[in-house]
Design a protein around this motif. Structure first.
Motif, PDB file in Angstrom:
ATOM      1  N   CYS A 108      -8.061   5.352   3.661  1.00 56.10           N
ATOM      2  CA  CYS A 108      -7.607   4.066   3.124  1.00 56.10           C
ATOM      3  C   CYS A 108      -8.513   3.682   1.960  1.00 56.10           C
ATOM      4  O   CYS A 108      -9.706   4.004   1.951  1.00 56.10           O
ATOM      5  N   THR A 109      -7.957   2.979   1.000  1.00 52.53           N
ATOM      6  CA  THR A 109      -8.656   2.737  -0.264  1.00 52.53           C
ATOM      7  C   THR A 109      -9.973   1.987  -0.086  1.00 52.53           C
ATOM      8  O   THR A 109     -11.024   2.438  -0.543  1.00 52.53           O
ATOM      9  N   ASP A 157      -0.380   8.310  -5.214  1.00 55.64           N
ATOM     10  CA  ASP A 157      -0.279   6.863  -5.322  1.00 55.64           C
ATOM     11  C   ASP A 157      -0.458   6.228  -3.946  1.00 55.64           C
ATOM     12  O   ASP A 157      -0.081   6.823  -2.926  1.00 55.64           O
ATOM     13  N   PRO A 158      -0.986   4.994  -3.905  1.00 60.65           N
ATOM     14  CA  PRO A 158      -1.258   4.375  -2.603  1.00 60.65           C
ATOM     15  C   PRO A 158       0.002   3.896  -1.905  1.00 60.65           C
ATOM     16  O   PRO A 158       0.991   3.524  -2.546  1.00 60.65           O
ATOM     17  N   SER A 159      -0.052   3.889  -0.587  1.00 63.63           N
ATOM     18  CA  SER A 159       1.013   3.288   0.206  1.00 63.63           C
ATOM     19  C   SER A 159       0.878   1.767   0.166  1.00 63.63           C
ATOM     20  O   SER A 159      -0.235   1.241   0.063  1.00 63.63           O
ATOM     21  N   PRO A 160       1.987   1.054   0.266  1.00 61.91           N
ATOM     22  CA  PRO A 160       1.878  -0.403   0.439  1.00 61.91           C
ATOM     23  C   PRO A 160       1.326  -0.763   1.811  1.00 61.91           C
ATOM     24  O   PRO A 160       0.900  -1.898   2.042  1.00 61.91           O
ATOM     25  N   ASN A 172      -5.173   0.177   1.573  1.00 58.98           N
ATOM     26  CA  ASN A 172      -3.914   0.882   1.408  1.00 58.98           C
ATOM     27  C   ASN A 172      -4.071   2.338   1.847  1.00 58.98           C
ATOM     28  O   ASN A 172      -5.034   3.004   1.471  1.00 58.98           O
ATOM     29  N   VAL A 173      -3.126   2.830   2.625  1.00 59.22           N
ATOM     30  CA  VAL A 173      -3.174   4.197   3.144  1.00 59.22           C
ATOM     31  C   VAL A 173      -2.983   5.200   2.015  1.00 59.22           C
ATOM     32  O   VAL A 173      -2.086   5.064   1.192  1.00 59.22           O
ATOM     33  N   VAL A 196       6.720   5.124   0.402  1.00 59.24           N
ATOM     34  CA  VAL A 196       7.761   4.448   1.180  1.00 59.24           C
ATOM     35  C   VAL A 196       7.295   4.031   2.571  1.00 59.24           C
ATOM     36  O   VAL A 196       8.080   3.477   3.345  1.00 59.24           O
ATOM     37  N   LEU A 197       6.043   4.265   2.883  1.00 59.54           N
ATOM     38  CA  LEU A 197       5.517   3.891   4.203  1.00 59.54           C
ATOM     39  C   LEU A 197       5.068   2.432   4.190  1.00 59.54           C
ATOM     40  O   LEU A 197       4.025   2.090   3.640  1.00 59.54           O
ATOM     41  N   ALA A 198       5.843   1.574   4.792  1.00 56.32           N
ATOM     42  CA  ALA A 198       5.546   0.143   4.827  1.00 56.32           C
ATOM     43  C   ALA A 198       4.640  -0.204   5.997  1.00 56.32           C
ATOM     44  O   ALA A 198       4.631   0.485   7.024  1.00 56.32           O
ATOM     45  N   SER A 199       3.889  -1.292   5.849  1.00 55.25           N
ATOM     46  CA  SER A 199       2.996  -1.739   6.924  1.00 55.25           C
ATOM     47  C   SER A 199       3.758  -1.999   8.211  1.00 55.25           C
ATOM     48  O   SER A 199       3.307  -1.631   9.305  1.00 55.25           O
TER      49      SER A 199
END
Length: 254
Positions: A108-109, A157-160, A172-173, A196-199
């Motif tokens: 995670c960031t 790119d980071p996940s939301p 962010n994952v 496309v992986l949402a929280s």
């Protein structure tokens, strides 16, 4: 019932989680399991990759399995490997990639910045205190995380989605992996799946797995919708059918 764990000991890697069966179907891939649990695809000749997870973290197990199945969809042999006790896949991501036989971890960031550049983390926290409504703050934390990566490691790119527990910085994952392991198609696919992986989806799957759900059942609906993978049938859908034509062109790195 959870998947069983068998044991092997390469360097700091301690245990091998049960790996899902090779996906076969539309692309005509075939494969067989080796004795150490790594699945080989005779049709592709790609080298196997080890995905390291903290097996005590349901979130890590869910994420590791998602990425494993997505890569298998593209003909990449994978194993999901439990890291040694005490190794944090997020905070210790870079040492794991540099010092073990693991090729891929999910981090995670904010956690990466905190672990690898405390001064940058402190500066970011100060920025956030001065302007808590800054819409671009998560992006700057991601940039700082990418800046900590050595030359032989990259991400996408980071996940939301937020992961790795609560923290002062956005978490962010992001998958982090050895540079050069994956081809362009695989990196773009990892980028799309991450984006496309949402929280809400990650939280739901993690909660269901924590409650004792079978991992395949937990992943099934999300994998069909976003990856076009039927985890129950073990069938390989057409990867192009789920691909994002506007996905990033290769992911970030340093």
């Amino acid at each position: 019932m959870r998947q069983q764990t068998t044991v092997r000991t390469p360097r700091r890697v301690a245990a091998l989680l049960a790996v899902p069966a090779v996906l076969a179907g539309a692309a005509g891939l075939t494969g067989c399991a080796s004795q150490d649990g790594v699945y080989a695809h005779a049709a592709t000749g790609k080298d196997a990759v080890a995905i390291g997870v903290d097996a005590t973290s349901p979130e890590q197990v869910v994420l590791g399995e998602i990425y494993s199945r997505v890569l298998q969809q593209l003909g990449r042999p994978t194993s999901v490997t439990a890291l040694d006790n005490g190794v944090n896949a997020g905070a210790d991501a870079l040492p794991v990639l540099q010092e073990t036989q693991v090729d891929f971890v999910v981090a995670c960031t904010g956690t990466l910045v905190e672990a690898n550049d405390p001064a940058a983390a402190a500066a970011l926290r100060k920025e956030h205190d001065a302007d808590p409504d800054d819409a671009g703050f998560s992006d700057r934390v991601y940039d700082a995380a990418v800046a900590t990566l050595p030359g032989n490691v990259q991400t996408v790119d980071p996940s939301p989605s937020q992961g790795c527990g609560a923290g002062d910085l956005p978490n962010n994952v992001i998958p982090v992996f050895r540079k050069g392991v994956f081809d362009r198609t695989e990196v773009n696919r990892l980028n799309f799946i991450t984006r496309v992986l949402a929280s809400s989806a990650l939280e739901k799957m993690t909660k269901e797995y924590t409650a004792g759900g079978e991992l395949t059942d937990v992943l099934a609906a999300w994998m069909i919708e976003y990856a076009h993978i039927d985890v129950h049938a073990g069938e390989l859908a057409d990867p192009a059918g789920a691909a994002d034509p506007d996905s990033a062109t290769g992911g970030s790195g340093k």
